[in-house]
Write a protein that holds these residues in place. Structure first.
Motif, PDB file in Angstrom:
ATOM      1  N   VAL A  37      47.940  29.760 -17.737  1.00 52.91           N
ATOM      2  CA  VAL A  37      47.024  29.137 -18.696  1.00 52.91           C
ATOM      3  C   VAL A  37      46.244  30.211 -19.458  1.00 52.91           C
ATOM      4  O   VAL A  37      46.063  30.122 -20.670  1.00 52.91           O
ATOM      5  CB  VAL A  37      46.049  28.176 -17.970  1.00 52.91           C
ATOM      6  CG1 VAL A  37      44.917  27.764 -18.881  1.00 52.91           C
ATOM      7  CG2 VAL A  37      46.793  26.951 -17.472  1.00 52.91           C
ATOM      8  N   MET A  38      45.797  31.246 -18.737  1.00 50.02           N
ATOM      9  CA  MET A  38      45.041  32.305 -19.401  1.00 50.02           C
ATOM     10  C   MET A  38      45.890  33.081 -20.392  1.00 50.02           C
ATOM     11  O   MET A  38      45.430  33.480 -21.457  1.00 50.02           O
ATOM     12  CB  MET A  38      44.477  33.271 -18.343  1.00 50.02           C
ATOM     13  CG  MET A  38      43.266  32.757 -17.619  1.00 50.02           C
ATOM     14  SD  MET A  38      41.852  32.505 -18.692  1.00 50.02           S
ATOM     15  CE  MET A  38      41.941  30.744 -18.920  1.00 50.02           C
ATOM     16  N   LEU A  39      47.138  33.307 -20.029  1.00 54.53           N
ATOM     17  CA  LEU A  39      47.992  34.073 -20.930  1.00 54.53           C
ATOM     18  C   LEU A  39      48.368  33.244 -22.152  1.00 54.53           C
ATOM     19  O   LEU A  39      48.401  33.734 -23.271  1.00 54.53           O
ATOM     20  CB  LEU A  39      49.264  34.525 -20.193  1.00 54.53           C
ATOM     21  CG  LEU A  39      49.055  35.569 -19.112  1.00 54.53           C
ATOM     22  CD1 LEU A  39      50.372  35.897 -18.429  1.00 54.53           C
ATOM     23  CD2 LEU A  39      48.451  36.824 -19.692  1.00 54.53           C
ATOM     24  N   ALA A  40      48.668  31.977 -21.918  1.00 59.85           N
ATOM     25  CA  ALA A  40      49.117  31.143 -23.027  1.00 59.85           C
ATOM     26  C   ALA A  40      47.954  30.626 -23.862  1.00 59.85           C
ATOM     27  O   ALA A  40      48.043  30.530 -25.084  1.00 59.85           O
ATOM     28  CB  ALA A  40      49.918  29.957 -22.471  1.00 59.85           C
ATOM     29  N   LEU A  41      46.871  30.307 -23.199  1.00 63.31           N
ATOM     30  CA  LEU A  41      45.733  29.712 -23.905  1.00 63.31           C
ATOM     31  C   LEU A  41      44.460  30.455 -23.563  1.00 63.31           C
ATOM     32  O   LEU A  41      43.625  29.946 -22.822  1.00 63.31           O
ATOM     33  CB  LEU A  41      45.554  28.243 -23.489  1.00 63.31           C
ATOM     34  CG  LEU A  41      46.681  27.280 -23.745  1.00 63.31           C
ATOM     35  CD1 LEU A  41      46.380  25.961 -23.034  1.00 63.31           C
ATOM     36  CD2 LEU A  41      46.847  27.023 -25.224  1.00 63.31           C
ATOM     37  N   PRO A  42      44.280  31.660 -24.071  1.00 58.16           N
ATOM     38  CA  PRO A  42      43.064  32.392 -23.709  1.00 58.16           C
ATOM     39  C   PRO A  42      41.803  31.656 -24.135  1.00 58.16           C
ATOM     40  O   PRO A  42      40.742  31.868 -23.582  1.00 58.16           O
ATOM     41  CB  PRO A  42      43.199  33.715 -24.462  1.00 58.16           C
ATOM     42  CG  PRO A  42      44.522  33.731 -25.094  1.00 58.16           C
ATOM     43  CD  PRO A  42      45.129  32.391 -25.007  1.00 58.16           C
ATOM     44  N   GLY A  43      41.939  30.775 -25.109  1.00 57.92           N
ATOM     45  CA  GLY A  43      40.761  30.037 -25.537  1.00 57.92           C
ATOM     46  C   GLY A  43      40.584  28.743 -24.766  1.00 57.92           C
ATOM     47  O   GLY A  43      39.737  27.923 -25.096  1.00 57.92           O
ATOM     48  N   GLY A  44      41.400  28.554 -23.762  1.00 57.31           N
ATOM     49  CA  GLY A  44      41.268  27.333 -22.988  1.00 57.31           C
ATOM     50  C   GLY A  44      41.770  26.124 -23.754  1.00 57.31           C
ATOM     51  O   GLY A  44      42.447  26.226 -24.775  1.00 57.31           O
ATOM     52  N   ALA A  45      41.447  24.967 -23.241  1.00 55.73           N
ATOM     53  CA  ALA A  45      41.865  23.732 -23.893  1.00 55.73           C
ATOM     54  C   ALA A  45      41.262  23.647 -25.281  1.00 55.73           C
ATOM     55  O   ALA A  45      41.885  23.154 -26.229  1.00 55.73           O
ATOM     56  CB  ALA A  45      41.436  22.526 -23.053  1.00 55.73           C
ATOM     57  N   ARG A 102      41.667  23.794 -31.234  1.00 49.64           N
ATOM     58  CA  ARG A 102      41.378  24.483 -32.495  1.00 49.64           C
ATOM     59  C   ARG A 102      42.666  24.858 -33.218  1.00 49.64           C
ATOM     60  O   ARG A 102      42.782  24.708 -34.424  1.00 49.64           O
ATOM     61  CB  ARG A 102      40.561  25.752 -32.233  1.00 49.64           C
ATOM     62  CG  ARG A 102      39.075  25.513 -32.199  1.00 49.64           C
ATOM     63  CD  ARG A 102      38.328  26.827 -32.320  1.00 49.64           C
ATOM     64  NE  ARG A 102      38.406  27.613 -31.105  1.00 49.64           N
ATOM     65  CZ  ARG A 102      37.541  27.501 -30.096  1.00 49.64           C
ATOM     66  NH1 ARG A 102      36.544  26.646 -30.187  1.00 49.64           N
ATOM     67  NH2 ARG A 102      37.684  28.233 -29.031  1.00 49.64           N
ATOM     68  N   ARG A 103      43.627  25.341 -32.422  1.00 52.52           N
ATOM     69  CA  ARG A 103      44.891  25.739 -33.059  1.00 52.52           C
ATOM     70  C   ARG A 103      45.578  24.538 -33.673  1.00 52.52           C
ATOM     71  O   ARG A 103      46.132  24.603 -34.777  1.00 52.52           O
ATOM     72  CB  ARG A 103      45.805  26.398 -32.022  1.00 52.52           C
ATOM     73  CG  ARG A 103      46.274  27.759 -32.486  1.00 52.52           C
ATOM     74  CD  ARG A 103      47.348  28.313 -31.626  1.00 52.52           C
ATOM     75  NE  ARG A 103      46.854  28.838 -30.379  1.00 52.52           N
ATOM     76  CZ  ARG A 103      47.643  29.260 -29.391  1.00 52.52           C
ATOM     77  NH1 ARG A 103      48.952  29.186 -29.531  1.00 52.52           N
ATOM     78  NH2 ARG A 103      47.147  29.722 -28.282  1.00 52.52           N
ATOM     79  N   LEU A 157      46.411  24.055 -37.588  1.00 54.88           N
ATOM     80  CA  LEU A 157      47.766  23.733 -38.051  1.00 54.88           C
ATOM     81  C   LEU A 157      47.735  22.507 -38.944  1.00 54.88           C
ATOM     82  O   LEU A 157      48.377  22.457 -39.987  1.00 54.88           O
ATOM     83  CB  LEU A 157      48.680  23.473 -36.850  1.00 54.88           C
ATOM     84  CG  LEU A 157      49.217  24.710 -36.148  1.00 54.88           C
ATOM     85  CD1 LEU A 157      49.986  24.297 -34.907  1.00 54.88           C
ATOM     86  CD2 LEU A 157      50.102  25.507 -37.069  1.00 54.88           C
ATOM     87  N   ALA A 158      46.970  21.517 -38.511  1.00 58.24           N
ATOM     88  CA  ALA A 158      46.900  20.271 -39.281  1.00 58.24           C
ATOM     89  C   ALA A 158      46.296  20.527 -40.656  1.00 58.24           C
ATOM     90  O   ALA A 158      46.837  20.080 -41.675  1.00 58.24           O
ATOM     91  CB  ALA A 158      46.098  19.234 -38.516  1.00 58.24           C
TER      92      ALA A 158
END
Lengths: 294, 376, 407
Positions: free
Chosen positions: B349-357, B362-363, B367-368
């Motif tokens: 989770v930390m590697l893929a989503l350092p900003g957390g949920a 936000r991403r 994108l939207a």
């Protein structure tokens, strides 16, 4: 009087063990700027590797020792390159959480692979005791002390006199400038982790003969080692050793002679020392105070 | 504090919030009684995470010690409603059913908040990893200190709260049908089981404290906190009083932790030094980071993460043993495996989503909007 | 009745019938046509994970019984859950077992504070708290207030009393130093010891506690030696008991050592003897109530052969030398016997009634002569033990059975 000196001797023995893990903490902080909460568990895990080599695969002590050190180096290097590198530019909290994840993984893996049973661990030193003036000094403890002293000298020499040591210090201090002069900063960080893991493995192998091996071997030691590193100076190998010895002796004397503290409050006293040192002199006894220029 | 005036865009958010609150309060009707208790714990952790996020996410001060503030809150409640044998006492006062549990919740928060505020003063001198170490030290020391002051805290044996008069809705449920024989009536609604009562109590408080946190953080205080986080130097030179806001952040976050600790004591009906171990502090920090520093909504996911992931990881050991024949799942029974799973998931989770949920949200949002911009 | 609840109950009932673990009409929870569901907590992770073998041993034995038809036509399902040795988690996990899994009884949960934390809840919900895995005296002593709770092993206080009484009889001038763990377990042992030496000339000249968070007990042993004691009592968990021996040996101290039952398993003693270089272990005294799997005396014993085969078949990878597995099987054996005695339609009330009249002298995993016995006024199932002496690498029992009736 002999009892008093016995407490001091016991304190030096315990303190040497704190010092050995503290050296690993100091190395990682100095080389990479990170506090690795998983240092203790990595040390414990590599000690298990040594144990299984001697107990299950017929290695004798020194070959197992050497293989374990190689394994530890590869483990540390690998972790830094694979797990820490992606996040090292991010906020420090991410790294903290990742090292916490490593704690869980190593502790769980040790219990999974080798079960939680208490194990004996061989020692290169004979199980003899010298009796000097009514004070018993075990050869094992003297040997541990000696190894720690040699390690700190080696480490100090490494940082001061070798090119890699210089490159390590430079990478930690100023990665950008280091890159400009051709230092492969990424690999330096990896080497830093590898060497710290090696130091941790030595710490584990020094502690296990006396304290006996189980997955929780290093948990309590880690906390005292943090205290030792902070007390001595989190960037100073000499400080780590001095801090460890001071802590070991100090806690023993306080625990033995101050009734209120006794055994109950030894840990809080160690932690109080962390707090006080961080507040009064964050660089520790032997560290250089860092000033920030505005 | 005067009622904050709402900007137009925020009206939508408030409406969504009220909708979510209503959904939360209706949930117990749809889930089993026991699940209600598990979600009650999610609510309790959410309160603690809200507080910790104020300190760590918004003000940038790392705390690995919020379990200690929860312990202060929990023990405050326990001591005030306790009726233990031998009786707890400070000096000449014997604690015995002094207060009903609900009145102790804000008190617990205040005591913990005061402790946090006071801790904030020496903490001013520490930053980053040093602060993390110092708070870690406090959290590790707390169980030992609690144990030492036995006359006051009940020592290692702890304080048993089950069945005390001071406890509302003490479970008196029929063990077969689980209908409660003595419920609680609030505003005309009858809550019949202990688990439902826990759920409503913790989520009602969580919702209110969520709103309070949101109100605090959207105003001047929140801006000051964020300024301190982004750059203490810049904040100080623009006139933000670092000392005041840092200690305030500690105090507020400790208050929240104290309330959560108090609810934890009420929910578990038992406190002892081992119920607030260092792992609690660590998991709180994990929850905040996984939820997302600097955001409030996604903390619910963080709370769900820390409540359910350990249980889920344990399921890998097989929910029922082989003795149920063909209906059972393979039984690994591997000691330590759940911890490894938890650790691996955490790192992924930390590697893929350092900003957390929150980072994920936000991403997705960016994108939207990017798509929208392109259309325009 | 609230509609959703009714629908939900029907769904749960349907689901539960499918998995065969629900309350059929009239029967207590956890009893179905084919299964009895027992639940418990165990420290599968955390500082006490070495004691998880207690649960594993019991589980293996139940599986063995189930393969032979179970009890009165029902199989015993034993679900044990990790509580990481944290009482708050024990409470949550126990509630889950009672309210969601709907177990018939909570069985073999380990830990003193952990069972104390759940005891009020379980008694109020009238769920049997069966054979608590802790020697704390309170589980037997307070049965009038907590009728649904019962322990199993000899209480720590009884054990300490046996050591004290033995010492008073055989070594009246002894001066004892005690290393004790600073919690209820260590303190219970101390209380018993004090009771045992109460009317004699034996004195406790020094007592040093340690916390579970200690790295080692070198300082404590040094201080104990300095007191001039000639007897050492190790009221410590295995790792620290071993260290006690190691440091005593290093200091050149050879007292008579009493090692408590939690830490006296042969594999622990073998570790402490440090490859036979540690002489402090020789002639140590301890009590035993279980057959020790590494004792050569029992190598051909039918029960121990059964033990090894059950472990090999139903607990792959488990270490047969670990005596806690034997404990698990002993308590599982007794549980099966009690469940059988409750008849074709077990109820919780019937189970509790059985707990008042336990009477079994034939548990194959206990030492010969040791009986499990309770009465209306006396709820310590095992209050007998044999003294044993460590001699040349194994335990030799000596003297007759000791009994202790707690007040």
């Amino acid at each position: 009087m002999a009892a008093f000196f016995q407490q001091i001797v016991a304190g030096l023995a315990t303190g040497a063990i704190y010092a050995s893990l503290a050296l690993a903490l100091v190395l990682i902080h100095r080389a990479t700027g990170v506090i690795n909460f998983a240092q203790g568990e990595m040390a414990m895990f590599t000690t298990y590797i040594a144990w299984t080599l001697t107990a299950n695969h017929g290695f004798s002590y020194w070959p197992a020792f050497a293989v374990t050190l190689l394994f530890a180096f590869a483990l540390g290097l690998g972790l830094q390159r694979i797990v820490i590198r992606p996040i090292e530019r991010g906020p420090i909290l991410t790294t903290v959480i990742v090292t916490i994840g490593l704690v869980l993984i190593f502790n769980g893996a040790a219990g999974w692979i080798w079960s939680a049973e208490v194990r004996a661990f061989p020692s290169p030193f004979p199980n003899d005791t010298w009796n000097i003036g009514g004070v018993a000094i075990s050869v094992q403890d003297v040997g541990t002390f000696g190894v720690v002293v040699v390690l700190v000298l080696l480490l100090a020499a490494f940082f001061r006199f070798t090119k890699i040591g210089l490159a390590l210090r430079a990478s930690a201090l100023n990665p950008e400038a280091s890159r400009l002069v051709g230092v492969r900063v990424g690999w330096m960080l990896g080497i830093g982790w590898g060497l710290a893991a090696v130091l941790g493995a030595v710490a584990g192998m020094l502690a296990a003969p006396t304290i006996f091996l189980d997955p929780n071997l290093m948990q309590a030691i880690l906390i005292y080692s943090f205290a030792a590193a902070v007390l001595g100076g989190i960037d100073s190998p000499l400080g780590a050793v001095a801090g460890g010895l001071l802590l070991g002796v100090g806690l023993n004397l306080i625990g033995a002679y101050v009734d209120f503290v006794g055994a109950d409050l030894r840990l809080p006293v160690a932690l109080l020392i962390i707090l006080v040192v961080l507040l009064v002199r964050p660089a520790g006894l032997f560290g250089k105070p860092v000033t920030r220029r505005v | 504090m005067s009622l904050p005036t709402l900007r137009r865009g925020e009206l939508v958010r408030v409406a969504l919030f009220l909708l979510a609150a209503a959904a939360v309060l209706l949930l117990p009707r749809l889930i089993s009684d026991f699940r209600a208790q598990q979600y009650a714990y999610v609510g309790i952790y959410l309160i603690a995470l809200l507080g910790l996020n104020v300190l760590t996410g918004f003000t940038g001060q790392i705390s690995l010690g919020h379990g200690a503030f929860m312990a202060i809150g929990g023990y405050t409640t326990a001591i005030l409603i306790s009726d233990s044998d031998p009786a707890l006492k400070i000096g000449s006062h014997v604690f015995s059913n002094d207060l009903k549990d609900l009145w102790t919740i804000p008190l617990a928060g205040l005591v913990a908040g005061l402790a946090g505020f006071l801790f904030g003063f020496p903490a001013l001198r520490l930053t980053g990893l040093y602060l993390a170490l110092a708070t870690f030290a406090v959290a590790v020391a707390t169980p030992a200190v609690i144990k030492k002051f036995e006359a006051f805290t009940g020592g290692g044996g702890g304080i048993q709260l089950f069945g005390l008069e001071g406890l509302t809705a003490t479970p008196k449920t029929d063990p077969i049908t689980f209908e409660s024989t003595e419920g609680v009536t609030i505003l005309g609604f009858e809550i019949t089981t202990f688990n439902d009562w826990l759920y409503y109590l913790s989520w009602a408080i969580a919702i209110v404290m969520f709103a309070v946190a949101w109100a605090l953080l959207r105003g001047r205080m929140g801006r000051a906190f964020r300024a301190v986080r982004d750059s203490e130097l810049a904040a100080a030179s623009s006139g933000v009083n670092l000392a005041r806001y840092k200690t305030l952040a500690f105090g507020i976050s400790a208050f929240y932790a104290g309330v959560a600790g108090s609810l934890l004591a009420i929910a578990t009906t038992f406190v002892n030094p081992d119920t607030f171990p260092i792992t609690l502090s660590i998991f709180l920090l994990v929850g905040v980071v996984v939820g997302g520093l600097g955001s409030l909504w996604p903390l619910v996911l963080g709370a769900v993460f820390i409540q359910f992931l350990p249980l889920w990881a344990q399921q890998l050991n097989g929910p029922l043993p082989d003795s149920l024949g063909p209906l059972s799942v393979p039984n690994f029974q591997a000691p330590g495996a759940p911890a490894v799973v938890y650790g691996v998931i955490l790192i992924l989770v930390m590697l893929a989503l350092p900003g957390g949920a929150a980072g994920l949200v936000r991403r997705a949002q960016s994108l939207a909007t990017r798509g929208y911009d392109r259309v325009r | 009745m609230r509609r959703p609840r009714l629908v939900l109950s029907m769904l749960m009932l349907a689901g539960a019938i499918a998995t065969g673990a629900t309350a059929a009409s009239g029967a207590d929870p956890g009893i179905s046509a084919k299964t009895i569901l027992l639940g418990g907590t165990s420290p599968l992770s955390g500082p006490a994970s070495a004691y998880a073998s207690v649960a594993r041993g019991a589980d293996a034995y139940f599986k063995y019984l189930n393969a032979r038809g179970g009890v009165n036509g029902r199989t015993i399902a034993y679900k044990y859950v990790d509580d990481a040795y944290n009482p708050a988690q024990t409470v949550q996990a126990t509630r889950q077992l009672v309210e969601q899994d709907k177990v018939f009884a909570v069985f073999n949960s380990l830990g003193t504070e952990h069972n104390v934390a759940t005891r009020d809840y379980l008694n109020q919900q009238k769920v049997p708290q069966l054979f608590v895995a802790s020697g704390a005296t309170t589980f037997g002593r307070d049965h009038r207030r907590y009728p649904y709770t019962i322990g199993f092993q000899p209480s720590y206080q009884a054990e300490g009393w046996i050591y004290g009484t033995y010492l008073a009889r055989t070594k009246p001038g002894a001066r004892i130093a005690v290393l004790f763990q600073n919690d209820d377990y260590g303190k219970d042992l101390m209380t018993g010891l004090r009771q045992g030496i109460a009317r004699s000339k034996v004195k406790i000249v020094a007592a040093q506690g340690y916390e579970v968070t200690a790295t080692d007990v070198q300082s404590q042993i040094a201080k104990l030696k300095a007191s001039g004691a000639n007897t050492l009592a190790l009221f410590a968990t295995p790792k620290f008991a071993i260290q006690g021996y190691v440091f005593a040996n290093r200091l050149g101290w050879r007292p008579l050592v009493f090692n408590n039952a939690v830490s006296s398993a042969s594999n622990i003693m073998t570790l402490a003897s440090e490859g036979n270089t540690n002489k402090a272990v020789e002639n140590s005294v301890s009590i035993a109530f279980l057959k020790d799997p590494t004792d050569p005396k029992w190598r051909t014993d039918a029960a121990m052969r059964l033990y090894r085969s059950v472990l090999a078949k139903y607990a792959r990878g488990a270490n047969a030398k670990d005596v806690y597995h034997v404990y698990g099987m002993a308590v599982a054996h007794e549980t099966a016997r009690v469940l059988k005695a409750t008849g074709k339609n077990p109820t919780r009330a019937a189970l509790v009634a059985q707990l008042r009249k336990l009477n079994d002298a034939s548990n194959p995993f206990l030492l010969p002569g040791i009986a499990i016995k309770t009465s209306g006024t006396e709820r310590f199932p095992i209050e007998q033990a044999l003294l044993q002496r460590w001699s040349k690498g194994s335990w030799q029992s000596f003297g007759g059975l000791w009994g202790y009736r707690a007040g």
